[in-house]
Design an enzyme around this catalytic site. Structure first.
Site, PDB file in Angstrom:
ATOM      1  N   GLY A  95       7.148 -18.412  28.426  1.00 41.10           N
ATOM      2  CA  GLY A  95       7.921 -17.165  28.455  1.00 41.10           C
ATOM      3  C   GLY A  95       8.218 -16.718  29.871  1.00 41.10           C
ATOM      4  O   GLY A  95       7.379 -16.082  30.515  1.00 41.10           O
TER       5      GLY A  95
ATOM      6  N   SER B 240      -1.373  -4.886  33.080  1.00 42.66           N
ATOM      7  CA  SER B 240      -0.639  -3.717  33.545  1.00 42.66           C
ATOM      8  C   SER B 240      -0.283  -3.831  35.003  1.00 42.66           C
ATOM      9  O   SER B 240      -1.005  -4.434  35.788  1.00 42.66           O
ATOM     10  CB  SER B 240      -1.474  -2.449  33.332  1.00 42.66           C
ATOM     11  OG  SER B 240      -0.761  -1.333  33.852  1.00 42.66           O
TER      12      SER B 240
ATOM     13  N   HIS C 118      -4.671   2.630  27.444  1.00 38.19           N
ATOM     14  CA  HIS C 118      -4.155   2.783  28.821  1.00 38.19           C
ATOM     15  C   HIS C 118      -2.739   3.366  28.755  1.00 38.19           C
ATOM     16  O   HIS C 118      -2.386   4.301  29.467  1.00 38.19           O
ATOM     17  CB  HIS C 118      -4.155   1.409  29.511  1.00 38.19           C
ATOM     18  CG  HIS C 118      -3.305   1.328  30.753  1.00 38.19           C
ATOM     19  ND1 HIS C 118      -1.924   1.270  30.712  1.00 38.19           N
ATOM     20  CD2 HIS C 118      -3.637   1.312  32.075  1.00 38.19           C
ATOM     21  CE1 HIS C 118      -1.441   1.222  31.941  1.00 38.19           C
ATOM     22  NE2 HIS C 118      -2.468   1.240  32.792  1.00 38.19           N
ATOM     23  N   ASN C 119      -1.925   2.800  27.863  1.00 37.36           N
ATOM     24  CA  ASN C 119      -0.542   3.266  27.771  1.00 37.36           C
ATOM     25  C   ASN C 119      -0.445   4.692  27.229  1.00 37.36           C
ATOM     26  O   ASN C 119       0.423   5.451  27.640  1.00 37.36           O
ATOM     27  CB  ASN C 119       0.278   2.316  26.889  1.00 37.36           C
ATOM     28  CG  ASN C 119       0.635   1.045  27.629  1.00 37.36           C
ATOM     29  OD1 ASN C 119      -0.021   0.672  28.598  1.00 37.36           O
ATOM     30  ND2 ASN C 119       1.655   0.352  27.173  1.00 37.36           N
TER      31      ASN C 119
ATOM     32  N   GLU D  16      -1.038   6.773  30.042  1.00 38.26           N
ATOM     33  CA  GLU D  16       0.176   6.671  30.879  1.00 38.26           C
ATOM     34  C   GLU D  16       1.262   7.634  30.361  1.00 38.26           C
ATOM     35  O   GLU D  16       1.860   8.384  31.135  1.00 38.26           O
ATOM     36  CB  GLU D  16       0.646   5.211  30.816  1.00 38.26           C
ATOM     37  CG  GLU D  16       1.977   4.880  31.448  1.00 38.26           C
ATOM     38  CD  GLU D  16       2.361   3.402  31.169  1.00 38.26           C
ATOM     39  OE1 GLU D  16       1.553   2.497  31.460  1.00 38.26           O
ATOM     40  OE2 GLU D  16       3.474   3.162  30.645  1.00 38.26           O
TER      41      GLU D  16
ATOM     42  N   ARG E  35       8.662  12.905  23.809  1.00 36.92           N
ATOM     43  CA  ARG E  35       9.692  11.856  23.873  1.00 36.92           C
ATOM     44  C   ARG E  35      10.564  11.881  22.627  1.00 36.92           C
ATOM     45  O   ARG E  35      11.772  11.741  22.691  1.00 36.92           O
ATOM     46  CB  ARG E  35       9.044  10.472  24.009  1.00 36.92           C
ATOM     47  CG  ARG E  35       8.405  10.236  25.352  1.00 36.92           C
ATOM     48  CD  ARG E  35       8.146   8.750  25.531  1.00 36.92           C
ATOM     49  NE  ARG E  35       7.329   8.520  26.708  1.00 36.92           N
ATOM     50  CZ  ARG E  35       7.057   7.301  27.180  1.00 36.92           C
ATOM     51  NH1 ARG E  35       7.523   6.234  26.562  1.00 36.92           N
ATOM     52  NH2 ARG E  35       6.318   7.143  28.254  1.00 36.92           N
TER      53      ARG E  35
ATOM     54  N   VAL F 161      10.385 -11.282  33.046  1.00 40.13           N
ATOM     55  CA  VAL F 161      10.011 -10.718  34.354  1.00 40.13           C
ATOM     56  C   VAL F 161       8.502 -10.852  34.598  1.00 40.13           C
ATOM     57  O   VAL F 161       8.067 -11.320  35.657  1.00 40.13           O
ATOM     58  CB  VAL F 161      10.400  -9.219  34.404  1.00 40.13           C
ATOM     59  CG1 VAL F 161       9.990  -8.596  35.717  1.00 40.13           C
ATOM     60  CG2 VAL F 161      11.887  -9.072  34.172  1.00 40.13           C
TER      61      VAL F 161
ATOM     62  N   ASN G  95      10.005 -22.328  28.565  1.00 48.57           N
ATOM     63  CA  ASN G  95      10.759 -21.202  28.017  1.00 48.57           C
ATOM     64  C   ASN G  95      11.623 -21.723  26.877  1.00 48.57           C
ATOM     65  O   ASN G  95      12.071 -22.871  26.918  1.00 48.57           O
ATOM     66  CB  ASN G  95      11.645 -20.595  29.116  1.00 48.57           C
ATOM     67  CG  ASN G  95      12.137 -19.219  28.725  1.00 48.57           C
ATOM     68  OD1 ASN G  95      11.363 -18.262  28.716  1.00 48.57           O
ATOM     69  ND2 ASN G  95      13.407 -19.116  28.365  1.00 48.57           N
ATOM     70  N   ARG G  96      11.829 -20.870  25.878  1.00 52.24           N
ATOM     71  CA  ARG G  96      12.594 -21.307  24.693  1.00 52.24           C
ATOM     72  C   ARG G  96      13.946 -21.911  25.095  1.00 52.24           C
ATOM     73  O   ARG G  96      14.371 -22.920  24.595  1.00 52.24           O
ATOM     74  CB  ARG G  96      12.773 -20.108  23.756  1.00 52.24           C
ATOM     75  CG  ARG G  96      13.057 -20.445  22.332  1.00 52.24           C
ATOM     76  CD  ARG G  96      12.754 -19.256  21.433  1.00 52.24           C
ATOM     77  NE  ARG G  96      13.177 -17.995  22.042  1.00 52.24           N
ATOM     78  CZ  ARG G  96      14.326 -17.386  21.788  1.00 52.24           C
ATOM     79  NH1 ARG G  96      15.169 -17.890  20.930  1.00 52.24           N
ATOM     80  NH2 ARG G  96      14.635 -16.240  22.380  1.00 52.24           N
ATOM     81  N   THR G  97      14.631 -21.245  26.038  1.00 52.10           N
ATOM     82  CA  THR G  97      15.883 -21.821  26.543  1.00 52.10           C
ATOM     83  C   THR G  97      15.582 -22.499  27.877  1.00 52.10           C
ATOM     84  O   THR G  97      15.129 -21.844  28.825  1.00 52.10           O
ATOM     85  CB  THR G  97      16.948 -20.728  26.753  1.00 52.10           C
ATOM     86  OG1 THR G  97      16.303 -19.625  27.400  1.00 52.10           O
ATOM     87  CG2 THR G  97      17.565 -20.265  25.466  1.00 52.10           C
TER      88      THR G  97
ATOM     89  N   LYS H  16      -5.687  -1.810  26.332  1.00 56.81           N
ATOM     90  CA  LYS H  16      -4.364  -1.689  26.974  1.00 56.81           C
ATOM     91  C   LYS H  16      -3.513  -0.628  26.263  1.00 56.81           C
ATOM     92  O   LYS H  16      -2.784   0.137  26.887  1.00 56.81           O
ATOM     93  CB  LYS H  16      -3.636  -3.043  26.974  1.00 56.81           C
ATOM     94  CG  LYS H  16      -2.200  -2.984  27.522  1.00 56.81           C
ATOM     95  CD  LYS H  16      -2.162  -2.427  28.928  1.00 56.81           C
ATOM     96  CE  LYS H  16      -0.858  -2.527  29.675  1.00 56.81           C
ATOM     97  NZ  LYS H  16       0.381  -2.184  29.065  1.00 56.81           N
TER      98      LYS H  16
HETATM   99  C1  6PG Z   1       2.096  -1.339  32.244  1.00 57.63           C
HETATM  100  C2  6PG Z   1       2.983  -0.617  31.297  1.00 57.63           C
HETATM  101  C3  6PG Z   1       3.827  -1.529  30.475  1.00 57.63           C
HETATM  102  C4  6PG Z   1       4.444  -0.864  29.294  1.00 57.63           C
HETATM  103  C5  6PG Z   1       5.356   0.277  29.437  1.00 57.63           C
HETATM  104  C6  6PG Z   1       5.177   1.122  28.177  1.00 57.63           C
HETATM  105  O1  6PG Z   1       0.927  -1.076  32.133  1.00 57.63           O
HETATM  106  O2  6PG Z   1       2.569  -2.113  33.073  1.00 57.63           O
HETATM  107  O3  6PG Z   1       2.191   0.144  30.446  1.00 57.63           O
HETATM  108  O4  6PG Z   1       3.015  -2.543  29.965  1.00 57.63           O
HETATM  109  O5  6PG Z   1       5.094  -1.782  28.502  1.00 57.63           O
HETATM  110  O6  6PG Z   1       5.212   1.052  30.547  1.00 57.63           O
HETATM  111  O7  6PG Z   1       6.256   1.507  27.846  1.00 57.63           O
HETATM  112  P1  6PG Z   1       7.166   2.465  27.035  1.00 57.63           P
HETATM  113  O8  6PG Z   1       7.165   3.714  27.813  1.00 57.63           O
HETATM  114  O9  6PG Z   1       8.473   1.741  27.070  1.00 57.63           O
HETATM  115  O10 6PG Z   1       6.604   2.538  25.673  1.00 57.63           O
END
Ligand code: 6PG
Length: 472
Positions: A10, A129, A186-187, A190, A289, A13, A33-35, A183
């Site tokens: 994969g 992250s 964590h989000n 965030e 949101r 980025v 990668n798939r392509t 994780k």
């Molecule tokens: C990170 C981020 C990342 C995550 C988006 C969450 O730790 O690098 O948490 O993994 O995908 O920031 O995103 P959304 O706001 O799009 O739900």
């Protein structure tokens, strides 16, 4: 090239940056990668001259890896991840291990760990992250799953991870889906902090009438304090002072006020409520949101329920770093972390993850989106008392609360009088006020439940379960 140390599937980025990170740290790599055209572009571009080869097929990819194979999948969470696992499984041999570095739902990871372990493969569900830059220079990593598999990749992960003064930002989190669970939380934190900072911006802009340069100056001052020094405050300063190529104006002011989400914030709130952990600050950020997405309705309703913003409130000034607002933001940020840590603590028991709270704070201290100085205080608090019920019970944190609560109250009441929504700040105030009272009105809720449904209630003056014939 002899067989490679490490394989990546994969080339998005994150995948590209992680494989470059692994290679820089001495691990020769194979990418798939798939392509295939994407693989070719990468090998001619950022991968050029590196100890990285491409593979056209999964079989070729697997053949080019030394055993036991260490394969990182950076593909879309959900069915795409299952498809890769199904596809590659037939080529794997006992002891090989797959690492899922995407934002997978932890229950999916639980299922995959069981499925792969039963075939004698190792499986690691790993939260990663730090965005693109973090992936390249050193991300924060939360690996969970088969312990022996973790041991086989510990050296690789430790080299790739972000480092802080007292060590790397990676360690084995626990069994099953625990890495992805951590994780996800964590989000959730965030989401909370992003919304808290957005509310502070709104108040500075609409009540205190600061311009973008002044606001970015305030965030820069906040970033120099122990309480708020963090990656998210740092990038808020940058976001506010960046100008637009199209208009020459500040970019932020030209961005549509609708925020989407990919799911992890929602999963955090669902898990928290399932586990019986109150997370009002994090929930408010998610809800904010969703509310923001009702743009058309909001535009229409503002026409028939208009309001004037009252500017009489004093949130301080640049020379005192907008002190009342600073205090409100600090307490809300603490609440966001406290609620997240509480989810982890509960999950640790409920799912038998046996999470080590100080280690999780350590993982988050560098490389990730919620990295901050506060995490050192959080780590210390759990080191001092591994059974800490909530950060509120730690002396450093409860001092913060006693010193800053009046300002949080002032800011929330001022915002409400000025008709400016501050869902995270006001939820935090309610959270703290609920936590510090020994008498909530749920006695009446219990009475009503018993009245219409004979649900029974407990009493404060005697043990047992009681029912009253309310409607005689
Ligand atoms: C990170 C981020 C990342 C995550 C988006 C969450 O730790 O690098 O948490 O993994 O995908 O920031 O995103 P959304 O706001 O799009 O739900």
């Amino acid at each position: 090239m002899s067989k490679a140390h490490f394989g990546l599937i994969g080339l998005g980025v994150m995948g590209e940056n992680l494989v470059l990170n692994a290679e820089r740290n001495g691990f020769s790599s194979i990418v798939y990668n798939r392509t295939f055209s994407k693989t070719e572009t990468f090998l001619k571009g950022r991968g050029f001259g590196k100890n990285i080869e491409g593979a056209k097929t999964i079989q070729e990819f697997v053949d080019k890896l030394e055993r036991p194979r260490r394969i990182l999948m950076m593909v879309k969470a959900g069915s795409a991840t299952d498809a890769v696992i199904n596809n590659i499984s037939e080529y794997l041999e006992e002891g090989d291990l797959l690492i899922d570095g995407g934002n997978s739902q932890f229950q999916d990871t639980e299922r995959r760990v069981r499925q792969l372990e039963s075939k004698s493969f190792g499986y690691i569900g790993m939260g990663v992250s730090g965005g693109a830059k973090g992936a390249l220079e050193g991300p924060s990593m939360m690996p969970g799953g088969t312990k022996s598999s973790y041991d086989a990749i510990e050296n690789l992960l430790t080299k790739m991870a972000a480092k802080v003064d007292d060590g790397p930002c990676v360690s084995y989190v626990g069994p099953g889906g625990s890495g992805h669970f951590v994780k996800t939380v964590h989000n959730g934190i965030e989401y909370g902090i992003e919304q808290i900072l957005a509310e502070a911006y709104d108040l500075m802009k609409r009540i205190s009438r600061l311009d973008s340069n002044q606001m970015s100056q305030v965030f820069s001052q906040w970033n120099k304090t122990e309480e708020l020094s963090s990656y998210l405050v740092e990038i808020t300063e940058i976001c506010l002072k960046t100008k637009d190529d199209f208009s020459g104006e500040f970019v932020v002011e030209n961005i549509l006020d609708k925020a989407g989400q990919k799911g992890t914030g929602l999963w955090t709130v669902i898990s928290a409520l399932e586990l019986g952990v109150p997370v009002p600050t994090i929930y408010a950020s998610l809800n904010a949101r969703v509310m923001s997405s009702l743009k058309e309705q909001r535009m229409e309703v503002e026409k028939f329920l208009p309001f004037d913003v009252d500017h009489e409130f004093n949130f301080g000034n640049i020379s005192n770093s907008m002190k009342p607002l600073f205090d409100a933001v600090v307490l809300s940020t603490i609440a966001s972390y406290a609620q997240g840590m509480d989810i982890l603590k509960e999950a640790s028991t409920f799912y038998n993850y046996d999470l080590d709270m100080p280690s999780i704070a350590q993982i988050w201290k560098g490389g990730c989106i919620i990295r901050s100085k506060l995490l050192k205080r959080i780590q210390d608090a759990y080191e001092k008392d591994p059974n800490l019920k909530n950060l509120i019970f730690d002396s450093w944190f409860n001092n913060q609360i006693s010193n800053k609560l009046d300002n949080l109250s002032y800011v929330v009441s001022a915002a409400s009088k000025a008709s400016i929504p501050v869902p995270c700040l006001s939820s935090t105030l309610d959270y703290l006020n609920s936590y510090r009272t020994n008498r909530l009105p749920q006695n009446l809720v219990q009475a009503m439940r018993d009245c219409f449904g004979s649900h029974t209630y407990e009493r404060i003056d005697r043990d047992g379960s009681f029912h009253t014939e309310w409607l005689q």
